[in-house]
Design an enzyme around this catalytic site. Sequence first.
Site, short mmCIF file in Angstrom:
data_model
loop_
_atom_site.label_atom_id
_atom_site.label_comp_id
_atom_site.label_asym_id
_atom_site.label_seq_id
_atom_site.Cartn_x
_atom_site.Cartn_y
_atom_site.Cartn_z
N ASN A 104 0.89 -1.16 0.00
CA ASN A 104 0.00 0.00 0.00
C ASN A 104 0.92 1.20 0.00
OD1 ASN A 104 -2.24 -1.70 0.43
ND2 ASN A 104 -1.95 -1.62 2.64
N HIS A 140 8.66 5.15 4.82
CA HIS A 140 9.80 4.26 4.60
C HIS A 140 9.35 3.13 3.66
CE1 HIS A 140 13.68 2.56 6.35
NE2 HIS A 140 13.30 1.69 5.44
N HIS A 191 8.20 0.07 2.17
CA HIS A 191 7.89 -1.25 2.72
C HIS A 191 6.59 -1.79 2.17
CE1 HIS A 191 5.17 1.20 5.15
NE2 HIS A 191 4.59 0.09 5.56
N GLN A 226 3.86 -5.56 2.62
CA GLN A 226 3.38 -6.54 3.59
C GLN A 226 3.18 -7.88 2.89
OE1 GLN A 226 0.27 -5.02 6.42
NE2 GLN A 226 0.30 -3.23 5.10
#
Lengths: 364, 364
Positions: free
Chosen positions: B169, B180, B182, B184
Site C-alpha cells: 500500500n 519508509h 515497505h 506486507q
Amino acid sequence: MYSQELLKPDGRKLTLYSRFPIDEGIVAPSPSNEKVAANPHLRWHPLRGEWVAYASHRQGRTFMPPPQYNPLAPTSDPEFPTELPQGRYDIAVFDNRFPSMSIAAHDPPASIVETLPANGTCEVVVFTQDPQTALSLLEVDRLDLLLQVWGDRTSKAPPQIQYVLPFENRGVEVGVTLHHPHGQIYSYPFVPPVPARMLECQRAYYQQHNSSLLPDLIQQEIAASERVIYLDEYAIAFVPVCARYPYEVWIAPIAPVATFNDLSVEQRFALAKALKTVTLKYDGLWNRPFPYLMAWFQAPIDSKPHPEFQLHAEFYPPLRTKDRLKYLAGTELAAGMFANDTLPEEKAKELQAVVVNIETPVKL
Amino acid sequence: MYSQELLKPDGRKLTLYSRFPIDEGIVAPSPSNEKVAANPHLRWHPLRGEWVAYASHRQGRTFMPPPQYNPLAPTSDPEFPTELPQGRYDIAVFDNRFPSMSIAAHDPPASIVETLPANGTCEVVVFTQDPQTALSLLEVDRLDLLLQVWGDRTSKAPPQIQYVLPFENRGVEVGVTLHHPHGQIYSYPFVPPVPARMLECQRAYYQQHNSSLLPDLIQQEIAASERVIYLDEYAIAFVPVCARYPYEVWIAPIAPVATFNDLSVEQRFALAKALKTVTLKYDGLWNRPFPYLMAWFQAPIDSKPHPEFQLHAEFYPPLRTKDRLKYLAGTELAAGMFANDTLPEEKAKELQAVVVNIETPVKL
C-alpha cells in the site's frame, strides 16, 4: 402514491412522485439542451469473471453557474435551469446526465475480450426539494414513500434489466460533493457479482434448510440481542455478527420478503422507521453528518420466485473513528478478506447508546 | 541470497535478507518488550460466503518517541528501539506487531455464525534501510532480490497456510502514513475470495482450452500492442483491456509460471525490470510519488500443480487525475461492478509517453 412522467429537453426521463396529486403542466428542465449521447460499453474481465463498464464523457457546452447553483434544487433562475422543476412533488427520479450505463448504448468497440453495449440505467433519486436536510431528518412517511419509489422504479425497469440496486453515497469521504439529499439507482442488464454471490449463498441455504438464510440469521440476532439497534414487529436494524466495516448496519424485514414490491404496508412503514432510526443514530454518534454507502439488495428480476432472497439494506460507513477513515487496502481490495479492528458487539453498543426520537427530529 | 532468522524480545520473528553474507551476532530489537498476544479470530459471513477477520488490539505501554522516530529504520537511539537492527542487510521481514491474523491465535469466541482462530500471518517487508527512497528508485537487483524474498516467505509459510499474498500500500491516499519503503505479506489459512475467483476462472479456461488464460491474454495484448507499457523476452507490463482503475497496470511473466518459486532467473530479473519501469513511469506521470495498491497473485499452496494459474502483479491506483481520487462507491462496493470513466487505451498512452531509464534513476 401519485407520479408523473416527464421528458427533459435533452431526451432524459424525469418522474415526479408525491403523496398528493401533482400539478398538471409542469415542464421538465435540464442544465443543458444538448442531447445526451452517452454510449458506454461493457468489457469482460476474464480473470475475475465479471463485467467492467467504460464510459468516456465529453463535457457539454461551457457552463458557468452562479456559486450557489445546485442542480438538484428546483429551478429558481430560468437562465440557469437545474435538473428539477418548481411545483408540488416530494421525490424526483431522473436519468443521470453522465451515466455508466444507458439503454440506448449500441455498437460496442471490438476488443480482445468480449464486449457488450452497457444497456443498463443510472438514475438519480432526489429525496426532497429541501437542499439543507438529510435522510435522517425526513419524516418517516417520506422514507416510506422512498421505499415505494424504489419499488416503482423496479417495476418500471426496461426488459433488458436483471438487477435493480438503489443506493446512497453520502459524504465527502465517499466522494460526494453535492449535499442535496439524494441517492441513485443502478439497473444492470446482468446480476452483478455481489448480489450474484448473495443469491448463490442464499439459494444453497434454502435448498439445504427449506428456510431463508437471512430471516433465520435475524432470528438468531434477535435471540442474541446484543447487536440489535432497532426492533419492532416487522423490521430490524442491527450491526451484523459478520460486519466488515466497524459501523456496518443492516436493515431488513423480519419475515421473508424478496423485493420492494413484496412488502406489506406494515413492513414498509417499519423499514422506514428503522431507516430513520439508524440514520439518526449515525448522525447523533459524533454530532456530525455521518458518511456512508447505503445499498438495498433485493432479488433479481427474472420472473422466477425468490423465496431464498431477503430484501435488506447494508450500510458501509468509511469512518472507523470520528476523524479516521478505514482504508480499503491490500487484504480488502486484493484478497477480498476484510479485516475489522473492532468487534461488532462493541460498535453496536455505541449505536445503541445514541438516543433518538424518530418523531421529533432536530436540525443538523 | 543470504538470510538470517532472528527472534525479537517480544517473541516475533525477524528475517534479514541480503546478496552478501549477513554479520553474525545481530540482535533483533523491538519497540516494546511486551509479549505480543494478539488473538484474532475469523467469523463466517453467510450472505457473502467469506471469512471476516476480527482483531481488537490493546495499545501497549505509553510510548513517546521523538518526532523523527521511524519504526522501520535501523535502530539509532537504543532508548527508542525500532523494528530493525543496525548491520549489513538489504531487505528485512518481520511479524506485524498488530496482526489481523496470527498462527498463535486460539479459542475463538462462540457466535451465531461459525468462527475459527485467524491462523494466518501478517508480515512487514522493509525494502531498504534508506527511509528516503521508493520502490521505483531501488536498483533492479534489489527488486530481483525482493521477488526472491517473496518466494522464500512463500516456501516458509506455516503448514496451515493456503495462500500467500505480497502487497504494497503506497501513499496517504491509501492510508499509509509511514513513508519508509515497505510492503506486507498476508498469508491466509484459506484461499481468499479474489484469488479463489481467479483460480476458478483460470481453471475453467484451462479445462476448456488446455492452455493458460493469462498467458493467452498476454499474447493478445502483445499483438494489439496499444496497451503495453513494458515488454522484453520474458516479462510484460500493460494496462489490461479490462482495467477497473484508470491507471491499473498488470505485470506478468510471458510464459506460464504459477508461483514466485517457479520463476527462472531470467524471468525474475525481467519482472524486476518491468516493476522498476512501471513504478518509475507512475512517479514520472505527474512528477509526484504515485499512490497505489500493488498485489502479487500466485497459485495457492496445496501441493497440487497449478498450470492454469499465472503469477502476476496488479496495481490499483486510487487517483484518476493528479489530484482527484476515484472513489469506490455504490456500484463498485455494493454491486461489485466497476465503472471506469476512462478507456484503458487512453491511460496506456499516457504511461507509454513517460520516458524512464531504469539504469539511472533520479531522486524523487
